[in-house]
Design an enzyme around this catalytic site. Sequence first.
Site, PDB file in Angstrom:
ATOM      1  N   SER A  62       0.273  -9.821  -4.676  1.00  0.00           N
ATOM      2  CA  SER A  62       0.508  -8.528  -5.319  1.00  0.00           C
ATOM      3  C   SER A  62       1.923  -8.461  -5.903  1.00  0.00           C
ATOM      4  O   SER A  62       2.124  -7.986  -7.026  1.00  0.00           O
ATOM      5  CB  SER A  62       0.300  -7.411  -4.295  1.00  0.00           C
ATOM      6  OG  SER A  62       0.401  -6.155  -4.908  1.00  0.00           O
ATOM      7  N   HIS A  82      12.028   1.185   1.351  1.00  0.00           N
ATOM      8  CA  HIS A  82      11.708  -0.201   1.716  1.00  0.00           C
ATOM      9  C   HIS A  82      12.769  -0.752   2.687  1.00  0.00           C
ATOM     10  O   HIS A  82      12.710  -1.917   3.066  1.00  0.00           O
ATOM     11  CB  HIS A  82      11.698  -1.097   0.477  1.00  0.00           C
ATOM     12  CG  HIS A  82      10.536  -0.886  -0.452  1.00  0.00           C
ATOM     13  ND1 HIS A  82       9.256  -0.679  -0.025  1.00  0.00           N
ATOM     14  CD2 HIS A  82      10.472  -0.881  -1.820  1.00  0.00           C
ATOM     15  CE1 HIS A  82       8.447  -0.552  -1.077  1.00  0.00           C
ATOM     16  NE2 HIS A  82       9.171  -0.657  -2.171  1.00  0.00           N
ATOM     17  N   LYS A 107      -5.707  -4.394  -8.145  1.00  0.00           N
ATOM     18  CA  LYS A 107      -7.053  -4.746  -7.698  1.00  0.00           C
ATOM     19  C   LYS A 107      -7.458  -3.935  -6.453  1.00  0.00           C
ATOM     20  O   LYS A 107      -8.609  -3.566  -6.289  1.00  0.00           O
ATOM     21  CB  LYS A 107      -7.079  -6.242  -7.389  1.00  0.00           C
ATOM     22  CG  LYS A 107      -8.448  -6.826  -7.289  1.00  0.00           C
ATOM     23  CD  LYS A 107      -8.357  -8.353  -7.383  1.00  0.00           C
ATOM     24  CE  LYS A 107      -9.733  -8.979  -7.379  1.00  0.00           C
ATOM     25  NZ  LYS A 107      -9.645 -10.440  -7.403  1.00  0.00           N
ATOM     26  N   GLY A 137       0.805  -1.221   0.000  1.00  0.00           N
ATOM     27  CA  GLY A 137       0.000   0.000   0.000  1.00  0.00           C
ATOM     28  C   GLY A 137       0.836   1.268   0.000  1.00  0.00           C
ATOM     29  O   GLY A 137       0.336   2.346   0.339  1.00  0.00           O
ATOM     30  N   THR A 138       2.078   1.159  -0.428  1.00  0.00           N
ATOM     31  CA  THR A 138       2.989   2.313  -0.427  1.00  0.00           C
ATOM     32  C   THR A 138       2.459   3.447  -1.297  1.00  0.00           C
ATOM     33  O   THR A 138       2.463   4.613  -0.890  1.00  0.00           O
ATOM     34  CB  THR A 138       4.373   1.899  -0.975  1.00  0.00           C
ATOM     35  OG1 THR A 138       4.671   0.576  -0.566  1.00  0.00           O
ATOM     36  CG2 THR A 138       5.444   2.857  -0.539  1.00  0.00           C
ATOM     37  N   ARG A 174       0.577  -5.017   5.677  1.00  0.00           N
ATOM     38  CA  ARG A 174      -0.594  -5.648   5.073  1.00  0.00           C
ATOM     39  C   ARG A 174      -0.498  -7.137   5.325  1.00  0.00           C
ATOM     40  O   ARG A 174       0.610  -7.653   5.549  1.00  0.00           O
ATOM     41  CB  ARG A 174      -0.511  -5.366   3.572  1.00  0.00           C
ATOM     42  CG  ARG A 174      -1.603  -5.912   2.733  1.00  0.00           C
ATOM     43  CD  ARG A 174      -1.307  -5.672   1.251  1.00  0.00           C
ATOM     44  NE  ARG A 174      -2.541  -5.784   0.480  1.00  0.00           N
ATOM     45  CZ  ARG A 174      -2.611  -5.668  -0.841  1.00  0.00           C
ATOM     46  NH1 ARG A 174      -1.519  -5.420  -1.545  1.00  0.00           N
ATOM     47  NH2 ARG A 174      -3.771  -5.786  -1.461  1.00  0.00           N
TER      48      ARG A 174
END
Length: 303
Positions: free
Chosen positions: A141, A111, A268, A49-50, A133
């Site tokens: 993902s 990251h 998505k 979700g970055t 997440r």
Amino acid sequence: MEGGNGSQLFGKFQGFWCLGEYIPSIISFQTHFQALDEDIVIATMPKVGTTWLKALVFSIVNRHRYTLSDTPLNLSNPHDLVPYFELFLYANGQVPDLTSTIPSPRLFATHIPYPSLAESIKQSNTKIVYVTRNPLDAIVSFWYHVRAKPESSDWPLEECFEMFCGGEEWFGPFWNHVLGYWKQSLEKPNKVLFLRYEDLKKNPVSEIGKIADFTGFPFSDEEEGGGVVQGIADFCSFSNLKDLPINKTGILGWANTNTMPTNAFFRKGEVGDHLNHLSPSQIQRFTKILQDKLSESGLSLTN
Ligand code: PAP
């Protein structure tokens, strides 16, 4: 090992797994980055979700500078507005000039696990916003993300899954990454805000409020009553960001020759897609590994 990285060098560096091409960038960042107290750093594992968090933080802290109709997010992908240290700013070991060009608060992303951040981030009042997440969704993902590159289009999901089970994914193990920031968020709640993708999906307005308070840009009663928070939530929603022309057709350049179409960051945008891709036994196996690794922390990421 392969790891969806083709023939690129991939191995353990400072205790985490990383592409060889990022090592000079990480060292340059660790050596040269001078944090300011006003800086805000978004820290994440890949695919959690970055992109969304970048858009949210940018919108929150710049809301007095831009309206949602003239925000640079309409013309630039969030990754261009909130650059990664290791993938962009310090790419190939370069040393960027960050003093004159960036308005305050400077927004950065990484990251890199907490222990390997530049010391000046740890020593200053720089704020870190961390999102994580359910790693089972991150696995799926990540698999799609890697497969978006023509040279990796036939990478089997099974191989990707095994890589995560062994903790050998980019910037992994996932559990170590999460634990590093989780512990800091408990010890220094004013330093690290720990968020979850699933909470952002369930209740974006209250999570946006948390980010605003934490970063020092709280919403006034008038703003709350006037729908400003809801406006940011709607603007940064998956459906809105995905449909912006810049995010449909743009190309992002990372370090070296690594480029990605911007639409690869909007696939998505749902919770639980792993149920459509991983078998019950795979889910059970990974959940068990994760529970063992997180057992002492009391943290749970899969429910
Ligand atoms: P990165 O590490 O390569 O930057 P990152 O942005 O962390 O990727 O994660 C991408 C995931 O966030 C994608 O998830 P999916 O593959 O399960 O769909 C992407 O769709 C999702 N995503 C991107 N923007 C949003 C958003 N605004 N709201 C919800 N999910 C989003």
